[in-house]
Each structure stands twice: as structure tokens, then as C-alpha cells.
Write an enzyme that holds these catalytic residues in place. Structure first.
Site: not given
Ligand code: CMC
Length: 427
Positions: A306, A363
Site C-alpha cells: 500500500h 482489496d
Molecule cells: N508485489 C511485489 N513487490 C512489491 C509490491 C507487490 N505488490 N508492492 C511493493 N513492492 C515492492 C517494490 O518493488 C519495492 O521494492 P524495492 O524496495 O526492492 O524497490 C518495495 O516493495 C516498496 O514498494 P513501493 O513501490 O515503494 O510502494 P509504492 O508505495 O510506490 O506502491 C502500491 C504501492 C500499492 C502501488 C504497490 O504496493 C502495488 O503496486 N501493489 C499492488 C497493487 C495493489 O494491490 N493496489 C491496491 C492498493 S489498496 C487500494 C487503494 O487504497 O487504492
């Protein structure tokens, strides 16, 4: 703590005031930054930027706290219901029983949607995504309700809230009826709001329909959990569009479009599509965990992680329980849901996910509940939108009542410097 922040830039010192919130969150107020220094800040994705002060929702991603108007999400999910929470979000206080009864009855006054809206739905192909249809229909409501709301007039604002709550629920379910080729149902004013959702979706002219109370209860909870989430992508969109004084329906229609994306509300659909893909590929959960961890592979585990909850999602805790209740009550035996269970267990044990605090988000479980209720995957985000509606309305109202300025970010231009125009035959 000091009362100001000092910025040293180009040999000069500038002082900026601090803004401190109820829960001691601190912001540096840079309103005068560009005027005084000529520079702007750069924060793509707005991870460090506040766009407004708000009295609606408090969220602490590190501690896993979510509160609406000061009430904890745990209390609200256990003791309240969706319409009461909607009233709280929009009007700021929990209603008395007569206020709540009036609210429910006033919503009922607007549950008939203009018959000509059906002509618009008929124009869509059956295969159209329900979120696209919902965004269009919400926008179309403007044509049938052209008078803009005077936000300073409490009565007008109250009526606009009731009207939006009523009509949005009906058109949201119509997107499903259209896709299925079923006749469009009407709201039944003798039933509750959430029961009506089930009835509007599933009742057929061929026989009576009775919604399962366990399912209605779980849905009510899900709507509460989704009702607001401070300045997320769709809510910021609603506020941004509304900041140009576009109407409520137009602003909400933009919110629906923003919610559609798989990184936001579309995640619950993406979760189920991912689970189905894993099942079709032989059900090897470990293979998909490895793909999610592989930085060369764009695959991410949908429903995990998240943007703001970096330890746990408090909504996921509540809804996991409701998911178990619904699955038990409905006695669902579904291989796709077994894969969900395995994936959840494996990821919770895995070092990559543990070290990054990547837990199932709301979700992940909402998708599971919706599937067990027989709701098609493409409708999942529509359900999220129904839940988020009171939050969008509350945020839109707050932004207008506070007379916030039009949203208009700046940029740093990195394109070509001035060039001479060459006539086409010289290029
Ligand atoms: N699967 C694999 N790796 C992940 C995932 C995932 N779902 N989410 C984050 N990571 C990794 C990411 O690659 C990064 O790794 P590293 O530190 O090695 O570079 C680390 O975890 C930190 O992640 P981030 O990219 O900084 O996280 P973010 O805040 O930019 O993104 C997110 C958050 C929700 C977009 C992402 O976790 C994601 O794409 N999740 C899957 C989609 C999802 O379930 N979205 C629904 C969110 S809840 C609904 C809402 O409130 O809107």
C-alpha cells in the site's frame, strides 16, 4: 519544536511557517516559496506534498490507524452502518436517530432515475467495462440535473447529497444489468440501502428475491471500510476537478475514472484476474511469488502493499474476518479462493514480503468476498465506487465550503529551447 522552517537557497535564508495538525502531523507551508525564491518544489506522485487541510479522515500509515471524523474504523465497522457513516463523513457528526431516519427517507425521494438515462445505457455495447459506463452515466446525470449546487446553502447541499447517494447506487447496478442483458431494476423504498444494492443487482422478474443477511452485513462493512481514505488518487481527482467549480456529478464522474486504474480501485479486479491466471497456469503459488520478487519481471502481487500503510492495513484486518464469515455461510468451495489462501500464507512467510512490510490490503479480501457472492470480476471496482461515494461527496463539499483555490500544479520544463520554425518542405 520550532515554529518555522528555514531554507537556505542561492546564498539567502528564507523562513516558512509550519502547520501542525490535530495528531501533530507537521507541514512546511511553502505558499510563498515561488514568490520569494523563484523556485518550486518537485514531488512526483505527491509522496511529500499536502494539498489541503481536512477535518474528515485521519490516517497514520505507519501505525495502521484510520479514523473518520475522529471515530476509529474498527468502532465504525463494528457498531455503525453505511448510511450512518455516510452522514458522519459528509456532515461531520454522527446523526441522531431522527436525523438518520430522515436521511434514509430523503435518499428514497430521489431513487427514481430519469427513464431517458436508459437510452444512454442502450448506446453502450454489452462488453463495455462497467466502470467506463458508470463514469459516463454519472456525468450524464448532470444533463438531467443541470442546476448547480449552491454549497453555501445547507438545504441545497443536503438535497444534492441525498440525490447523489440515491441515483449513483441505482446506475452503478444498472452497469451490471446491462452487461448481463437483464431488465433494469428499480430501487425498492421499503428496503435498506445495502439490501437494495443486492436487489437491484440480482432480482429477476421471474421470481422473488431475498438478500442473504450475512452477505448484506459483509457488504455494509466493506462499504464502510471503503468510504473515505483522505487524499488518495480518486479523491484528489474529485477535489481537483471540483476546484474549477465543476459540478458534483462531473467531479464524481472523474473520481470514478481515477478509481478504475489497477493501482487504485481496480486492484480488487486485478487480484481476481491474477488468481485466475495462477489457477489456469497449474496453481503454482511459489512460481508467482518468485515472479513478484524478480526486479526484471514487471509482475507484482496484486492486493499486496500500500502507498501509505507501510505496516498493516487496518481495513484488511476487519474484512478478513468478514470474508471468513461469508465463505463459511455460503459454503463456497472454489479452487481460485483456495489459491488466494495459499498465496496469502506463502507471502506472509516470505522474507521479501516480510522485510518490505507487504501485507494483503483491503482489496485482496474484498475481491474474495465479491467473488464468493457471485459478483463478476468486472463489477468489483464499481462496488468500491459505491463505498467511496460519501467520501468523495464529503471531500468535494469541504473543498468548496473552504473556498479552496483552483488546483494548478507547476512543472519544470525539460523540452527543447526556442527553435526556429522550418516550413514543411525544408524539414
Ligand atoms: N508485489 C511485489 N513487490 C512489491 C509490491 C507487490 N505488490 N508492492 C511493493 N513492492 C515492492 C517494490 O518493488 C519495492 O521494492 P524495492 O524496495 O526492492 O524497490 C518495495 O516493495 C516498496 O514498494 P513501493 O513501490 O515503494 O510502494 P509504492 O508505495 O510506490 O506502491 C502500491 C504501492 C500499492 C502501488 C504497490 O504496493 C502495488 O503496486 N501493489 C499492488 C497493487 C495493489 O494491490 N493496489 C491496491 C492498493 S489498496 C487500494 C487503494 O487504497 O487504492
Amino acid at each position: 519544536m520550532s515554529k518555522t522552517a528555514i531554507l537556505e537557497f542561492d546564498g539567502k535564508k528564507y523562513e516558512f511557517p509550519l502547520i501542525v495538525g490535530t495528531e501533530d502531523e507537521v507541514a512546511i507551508d511553502i505558499d510563498k516559496l515561488r514568490g520569494e525564491t523563484g523556485a518550486i518544489t518537485m514531488d512526483p506522485g505527491y509522496k511529500n506534498s499536502g494539498s489541503c487541510k481536512s477535518e474528515i479522515t485521519f490516517l497514520d500509515g505507519e501505525k495502521g490507524i484510520l479514523r473518520y471524523r475522529g471515530y476509529s474504523i474498527e468502532d465504525l465497522a463494528e457498531k455503525s452502518d453505511f448510511l450512518e457513516v455516510s452522514y458522519l463523513l459528509v456532515f461531520g457528526e454522527l446523526p441522531t436517530s431522527s436525523q438518520l431516519e430522515k436521511f434514509e427517507n430523503d435518499i428514497r425521494k430521489y431513487t427514481l432515475v430519469h427513464e431517458e438515462m436508459k437510452n444512454i445505457i442502450d448506446g453502450f455495447p454489452k462488453t463495455a467495462h462497467p466502470m467506463g459506463v458508470l463514469a459516463s452515466l454519472t456525468s450524464a446525470l448532470t444533463a438531467f440535473n443541470p442546476k448547480s449546487v449552491n454549497v453555501a446553502n445547507d438545504k441545497e447541499m443536503y438535497e444534492a447529497v441525498c440525490k447523489t447517494m440515491a441515483k449513483f447506487l441505482v446506475i452503478a447496478t444498472w452497469t451490471y444489468r446491462k452487461a448481463m442483458g437483464y431488465p433494469l431494476n428499480y430501487y425498492d423504498n421499503t428496503k435498506s440501502y445495502v439490501e437494495n444494492f443486492m436487489q437491484l443487482m440480482f432480482a429477476l422478474p421471474t421470481g422473488p428475491y431475498k438478500a442473504n443477511p450475512v452477505v448484506v452485513n459483509a457488504l455494509d462493512k466493506l462499504f464502510i471500510l471503503h468510504a473515505d481514505h483522505e487524499q488518495n488518487c480518486s479523491t484528489s481527482t474529485v477535489r481537483m476537478v471540483g476546484s474549477s467549480h465543476a459540478g458534483l456529478f462531473a467531479s464524481i464522474s472523474a473520481g470514478v475514472s481515477a478509481l478504475w486504474g489497477p493501482l487504485h480501485g481496480g486492484a480488487n479486479q486485478a487480484v481476481l484476474e491474477m488468481l485466475e491466471a495462477i489457477q489456469k497456469d497449474g496453481g503454482d503459488v511459489e512460481k508467482y511469488l518468485a515472479k513478484a520478487k524478480d526486479k526484471e519481471d514487471p509482475f507484482r502481487l496484486m492486493g499486496f502493499g500500500h502507498r501509505v500503510y507501510k505496516n498493516f492495513d487496518p481495513r484488511a484486518k476487519i474484512i478478513k474476518k468478514a470474508a471468513d464469515e461469508v465463505l463459511n455461510d455460503l459454503g463456497v468451495d472454489d479452487p481460485v479462493l483456495s489459491i488466494a489462501k495459499k498465496l496469502e500464507e506463502a507471502a506472509l512467510q516470505d522474507e521479501y514480503f516480510k522485510s518490505r512490510n507487504l501485507y494483503p490490503n483491503v482489496d485482496f479480501y474484498s475481491g474474495i468476498i465479491y467473488r464468493s457472492m457471485g459478483i463478476p470480476t468486472e463489477m468489483f471496482t464499481v462496488l468500491f465506487a459505491i463505498g467511496r461515494l460519501p467520501g468523495w461527496i464529503a471531500q468535494w463539499k469541504e473543498m468548496r465550503v473552504n473556498k479552496e483555490p483552483i488546483g494548478r500544479p507547476r512543472q519544470i520544463y525539460t523540452g527543447s529551447p526556442l527553435r526556429e520554425f522550418k516550413p514543411i518542405n525544408e524539414r
